[in-house]
Motif scaffolding. Structure first.
Motif, PDB file in Angstrom:
ATOM      1  N   HIS A 219       0.779  -1.335   0.454  1.00 34.41           N
ATOM      2  CA  HIS A 219      -0.441  -0.517  -0.166  1.00 34.41           C
ATOM      3  C   HIS A 219       1.184   1.212  -0.242  1.00 34.41           C
ATOM      4  O   HIS A 219       0.836   2.342  -1.224  1.00 34.41           O
ATOM      5  N   LYS A 220       1.628   1.199   0.704  1.00 32.36           N
ATOM      6  CA  LYS A 220       2.838   2.256   0.557  1.00 32.36           C
ATOM      7  C   LYS A 220       3.534   2.609  -0.387  1.00 32.36           C
ATOM      8  O   LYS A 220       4.150   3.974  -1.121  1.00 32.36           O
ATOM      9  N   PHE A 221       3.838   1.847  -0.816  1.00 35.13           N
ATOM     10  CA  PHE A 221       4.511   1.221  -2.362  1.00 35.13           C
ATOM     11  C   PHE A 221       3.342   2.216  -3.608  1.00 35.13           C
ATOM     12  O   PHE A 221       3.899   3.214  -4.006  1.00 35.13           O
ATOM     13  N   LEU A 222       1.925   1.705  -3.160  1.00 30.77           N
ATOM     14  CA  LEU A 222       1.482   1.790  -4.310  1.00 30.77           C
ATOM     15  C   LEU A 222       0.935   3.648  -4.091  1.00 30.77           C
ATOM     16  O   LEU A 222       1.098   4.484  -5.552  1.00 30.77           O
ATOM     17  N   TYR A 223       0.497   3.874  -3.424  1.00 26.09           N
ATOM     18  CA  TYR A 223       1.146   5.180  -2.821  1.00 26.09           C
ATOM     19  C   TYR A 223       2.053   6.584  -3.044  1.00 26.09           C
ATOM     20  O   TYR A 223       1.307   7.371  -3.383  1.00 26.09           O
ATOM     21  N   LEU A 224       3.436   5.613  -3.481  1.00 25.57           N
ATOM     22  CA  LEU A 224       4.506   6.833  -3.645  1.00 25.57           C
ATOM     23  C   LEU A 224       4.631   7.063  -5.310  1.00 25.57           C
ATOM     24  O   LEU A 224       4.293   7.073  -5.316  1.00 25.57           O
ATOM     25  N   PHE A 225       4.185   5.399  -5.923  1.00 23.42           N
ATOM     26  CA  PHE A 225       4.308   5.375  -7.205  1.00 23.42           C
ATOM     27  C   PHE A 225       3.191   5.852  -8.198  1.00 23.42           C
ATOM     28  O   PHE A 225       3.241   5.386  -9.736  1.00 23.42           O
ATOM     29  N   VAL A 226       2.151   5.008  -7.532  1.00 24.59           N
ATOM     30  CA  VAL A 226       1.391   4.613  -8.570  1.00 24.59           C
ATOM     31  C   VAL A 226       0.624   5.343  -9.315  1.00 24.59           C
ATOM     32  O   VAL A 226       0.149   5.827 -10.658  1.00 24.59           O
ATOM     33  N   ARG A 227       0.774   6.768  -8.633  1.00 23.93           N
ATOM     34  CA  ARG A 227       0.501   8.292  -9.563  1.00 23.93           C
ATOM     35  C   ARG A 227       1.238   8.830 -10.630  1.00 23.93           C
ATOM     36  O   ARG A 227       1.103   9.583 -11.964  1.00 23.93           O
ATOM     37  N   ILE A 228       2.511   7.967 -10.623  1.00 31.34           N
ATOM     38  CA  ILE A 228       3.931   9.212 -11.619  1.00 31.34           C
ATOM     39  C   ILE A 228       3.245   7.632 -12.652  1.00 31.34           C
ATOM     40  O   ILE A 228       3.588   8.157 -13.589  1.00 31.34           O
ATOM     41  N   SER A 229       3.690   6.491 -12.303  1.00 29.42           N
ATOM     42  CA  SER A 229       3.934   5.505 -13.506  1.00 29.42           C
ATOM     43  C   SER A 229       3.062   4.480 -12.727  1.00 29.42           C
ATOM     44  O   SER A 229       2.738   3.239 -12.431  1.00 29.42           O
ATOM     45  N   PRO A 230       1.339   3.974 -12.733  1.00 27.17           N
ATOM     46  CA  PRO A 230       0.694   3.050 -12.408  1.00 27.17           C
ATOM     47  C   PRO A 230       1.538   1.454 -13.252  1.00 27.17           C
ATOM     48  O   PRO A 230       1.539   0.572 -12.946  1.00 27.17           O
ATOM     49  N   GLN A 231       1.989   1.771 -14.647  1.00 27.33           N
ATOM     50  CA  GLN A 231       2.013   0.471 -14.584  1.00 27.33           C
ATOM     51  C   GLN A 231       3.196   0.010 -15.266  1.00 27.33           C
ATOM     52  O   GLN A 231       3.688  -1.174 -13.992  1.00 27.33           O
ATOM     53  N   LEU A 232       4.004   0.688 -14.272  1.00 31.74           N
ATOM     54  CA  LEU A 232       5.980   0.512 -13.803  1.00 31.74           C
ATOM     55  C   LEU A 232       5.622   0.167 -12.421  1.00 31.74           C
ATOM     56  O   LEU A 232       6.663  -0.607 -12.189  1.00 31.74           O
ATOM     57  N   THR A 233       4.798   0.611 -11.834  1.00 28.61           N
ATOM     58  CA  THR A 233       4.010   0.383 -10.573  1.00 28.61           C
ATOM     59  C   THR A 233       4.232  -0.189  -9.974  1.00 28.61           C
ATOM     60  O   THR A 233       5.048  -1.727  -9.221  1.00 28.61           O
ATOM     61  N   LEU A 234       2.920  -1.077 -11.316  1.00 33.16           N
ATOM     62  CA  LEU A 234       2.450  -2.884 -10.713  1.00 33.16           C
ATOM     63  C   LEU A 234       3.388  -4.058 -11.127  1.00 33.16           C
ATOM     64  O   LEU A 234       3.949  -4.684 -10.361  1.00 33.16           O
ATOM     65  N   LEU A 235       4.359  -3.714 -12.125  1.00 33.72           N
ATOM     66  CA  LEU A 235       5.217  -4.029 -12.742  1.00 33.72           C
ATOM     67  C   LEU A 235       6.012  -5.129 -11.329  1.00 33.72           C
ATOM     68  O   LEU A 235       6.865  -6.111 -11.290  1.00 33.72           O
ATOM     69  N   THR A 236       6.633  -3.542 -10.934  1.00 34.47           N
ATOM     70  CA  THR A 236       7.994  -3.508  -9.735  1.00 34.47           C
ATOM     71  C   THR A 236       7.047  -4.112  -8.503  1.00 34.47           C
ATOM     72  O   THR A 236       8.118  -5.204  -8.031  1.00 34.47           O
ATOM     73  N   MET A 237       6.123  -4.182  -8.023  1.00 31.96           N
ATOM     74  CA  MET A 237       5.547  -4.264  -7.269  1.00 31.96           C
ATOM     75  C   MET A 237       5.590  -6.481  -7.242  1.00 31.96           C
ATOM     76  O   MET A 237       6.176  -6.944  -6.577  1.00 31.96           O
ATOM     77  N   ILE A 238       5.025  -6.672  -8.571  1.00 33.84           N
ATOM     78  CA  ILE A 238       4.779  -8.319  -9.512  1.00 33.84           C
ATOM     79  C   ILE A 238       5.975  -8.951  -8.919  1.00 33.84           C
ATOM     80  O   ILE A 238       6.585  -9.702  -8.626  1.00 33.84           O
ATOM     81  N   THR A 239       7.012  -8.440  -9.651  1.00 40.73           N
ATOM     82  CA  THR A 239       8.769  -8.341  -9.732  1.00 40.73           C
ATOM     83  C   THR A 239       9.093  -8.808  -8.363  1.00 40.73           C
ATOM     84  O   THR A 239       9.801  -9.675  -8.297  1.00 40.73           O
ATOM     85  N   MET A 240       8.786  -8.089  -7.172  1.00 42.28           N
ATOM     86  CA  MET A 240       9.692  -8.019  -6.072  1.00 42.28           C
ATOM     87  C   MET A 240       8.589  -9.414  -5.769  1.00 42.28           C
ATOM     88  O   MET A 240       9.661  -9.814  -4.295  1.00 42.28           O
ATOM     89  N   ARG A 241       7.646  -9.359  -5.580  1.00 46.29           N
ATOM     90  CA  ARG A 241       6.786 -10.414  -4.508  1.00 46.29           C
ATOM     91  C   ARG A 241       7.019 -12.296  -5.296  1.00 46.29           C
ATOM     92  O   ARG A 241       6.483 -12.577  -4.179  1.00 46.29           O
ATOM     93  N   PHE A 242       7.102 -12.023  -6.476  1.00 49.06           N
ATOM     94  CA  PHE A 242       7.671 -12.962  -7.506  1.00 49.06           C
ATOM     95  C   PHE A 242       8.105 -14.873  -6.319  1.00 49.06           C
ATOM     96  O   PHE A 242       7.549 -14.843  -6.605  1.00 49.06           O
ATOM     97  N   VAL A 243       9.714 -13.773  -6.231  1.00 53.47           N
ATOM     98  CA  VAL A 243      10.047 -15.265  -5.787  1.00 53.47           C
ATOM     99  C   VAL A 243       9.577 -15.136  -4.629  1.00 53.47           C
ATOM    100  O   VAL A 243       9.543 -16.673  -4.627  1.00 53.47           O
ATOM    101  N   PRO A 244       9.435 -14.788  -3.453  1.00 52.26           N
ATOM    102  CA  PRO A 244       9.003 -14.798  -2.204  1.00 52.26           C
ATOM    103  C   PRO A 244       8.029 -16.133  -2.633  1.00 52.26           C
ATOM    104  O   PRO A 244       7.565 -16.920  -1.881  1.00 52.26           O
ATOM    105  N   LEU A 245       6.673 -15.381  -3.210  1.00 51.35           N
ATOM    106  CA  LEU A 245       5.764 -16.302  -3.599  1.00 51.35           C
ATOM    107  C   LEU A 245       5.759 -17.755  -4.044  1.00 51.35           C
ATOM    108  O   LEU A 245       5.638 -17.985  -3.520  1.00 51.35           O
ATOM    109  N   PHE A 246       6.322 -17.765  -5.345  1.00 54.44           N
ATOM    110  CA  PHE A 246       7.005 -18.854  -5.837  1.00 54.44           C
ATOM    111  C   PHE A 246       7.983 -19.841  -4.790  1.00 54.44           C
ATOM    112  O   PHE A 246       7.715 -20.783  -4.791  1.00 54.44           O
TER     113      PHE A 246
END
Length: 310
Positions: free
Chosen positions: A140-167
């Motif tokens: 939520h904090k990460f989205l709050y910071l960057f979602v207004r700047i670049s929503p697509q890049l923010t979503l991609l970054t979040m997915i990338t950061m949680r990919f390995v732990p989730l996997f």
């Protein structure tokens, strides 16, 4: 809608709710700035005294956040990588004036060993910084910071950061379930283990693909990307956030100025320099440690404030 950045009188500690670090209650801008500075320090100040001190400080920060298990696991993994770097760097890098030994034509120099050791320490600090980051800097904090700047890049970054732990977490769950059916990777011949591992990976990939399709359908149904995205949680920028951010900016600017002058940077090539620190070097080290210990300082100040009020 949740609103964060409340005053001291309405903090979670005062209201009797679940304990939370004071650092985690800061505005996401301040939290993100702290971690950016901590990462920069670990890469700018390449000096054994600086790096060892930063490593101990980041261990203390993680222990304060009750990350004992993750910290221990990270240190174990970092120790293996540190040993690998310390051993491989002198073998692959033969530069330096002080020769320690020679093995089969390979020259081992003190400069190469020192450089490998410092790079290994820097890597260990980075790993510990990200352990703390993953707890304090929520989605939520990460989205709050960057979602207004670049929503697509923010979503991609979040997915990338949680990919390995989730996997890894999914693979562990699948392995535990399949073990009840006799599919194990720990016993049997190499061929049997390989076959069991391929079956587990097949289940993992199918499960991940199905989950990804369901997530995509859910996002489409909710109209993601159809208009400018808002934030579910709002974080108020308080006066305390302003003072902390200003202190971080001023302190880090002074530290980077010192680093530009060569302070806190050990000369390695072509000849290993002295690790001795002068008065300005020690001052720079104190500033670096004060900035790295921000969560500890805030928690100590809060504890003293509430203790004196009783």
């Amino acid at each position: 809608m949740d609103v964060y950045g409340r005053s001291r009188a309405r903090s979670q500690r005062a209201s009797g709710l679940k304990s939370q670090l004071v650092f985690d209650q800061l505005n996401p801008i301040v939290i993100f700035a702290y971690y950016v500075i901590a990462i920069a320090f670990s890469m700018v100040f390449i000096h054994p005294i600086f790096l060892v001190s930063e490593l101990l400080m980041m261990i203390a920060v993680n222990l304060l956040a009750k990350n004992q298990k993750k910290t221990l696991g990270t240190l174990q993994g970092a120790l293996f990588m540190m040993l690998f770097i310390v051993v491989m760097n002198p073998i692959m890098n033969n530069h330096g004036a002080h020769v320690i030994a020679t093995f089969g034509g390979t020259v081992i120099t003190a400069e190469a060993v020192t450089y490998g050791f410092l790079m290994a320490l820097s890597l260990a600090i980075l790993m510990l910084v990200f352990v703390s980051y993953n707890q304090s800097m929520t989605n939520h904090k990460f989205l709050y910071l960057f979602v207004r700047i670049s929503p697509q890049l923010t979503l991609l970054t979040m997915i990338t950061m949680r990919f390995v732990p989730l996997f890894i977490r999914r693979f562990t769950n699948i392995k535990n379930v399949q073990r009840t059916r006799g599919v194990q990777m720990e016993t049997g011949s190499v061929r049997a283990r390989s076959h069991a591992g391929m079956r587990l990976m097949e289940v993992l990939l199918i499960n991940s693909l199905v989950d990804a399709l369901q997530t995509a359908d859910s996002m489409t149904a909710r109209g993601y990307g159809s208009q400018k995205r808002t934030s579910y949680q709002r974080y108020r920028f308080t006066q305390r956030d302003g003072w902390v951010l200003a202190s971080l900016a001023a302190g880090s600017a002074l530290c980077f100025y010192f680093a530009k002058q060569g302070i806190g940077r050990l000369a390695i090539y072509p000849m290993l320099g002295s690790i001795h620190l002068d008065q300005i070097g020690w001052l720079c080290l104190v500033l670096v440690l004060l900035i790295d210990s921000l969560p500890l300082l805030l928690e100590g100040w809060e504890y003293l404030w509430w203790t004196l009020r009783k």
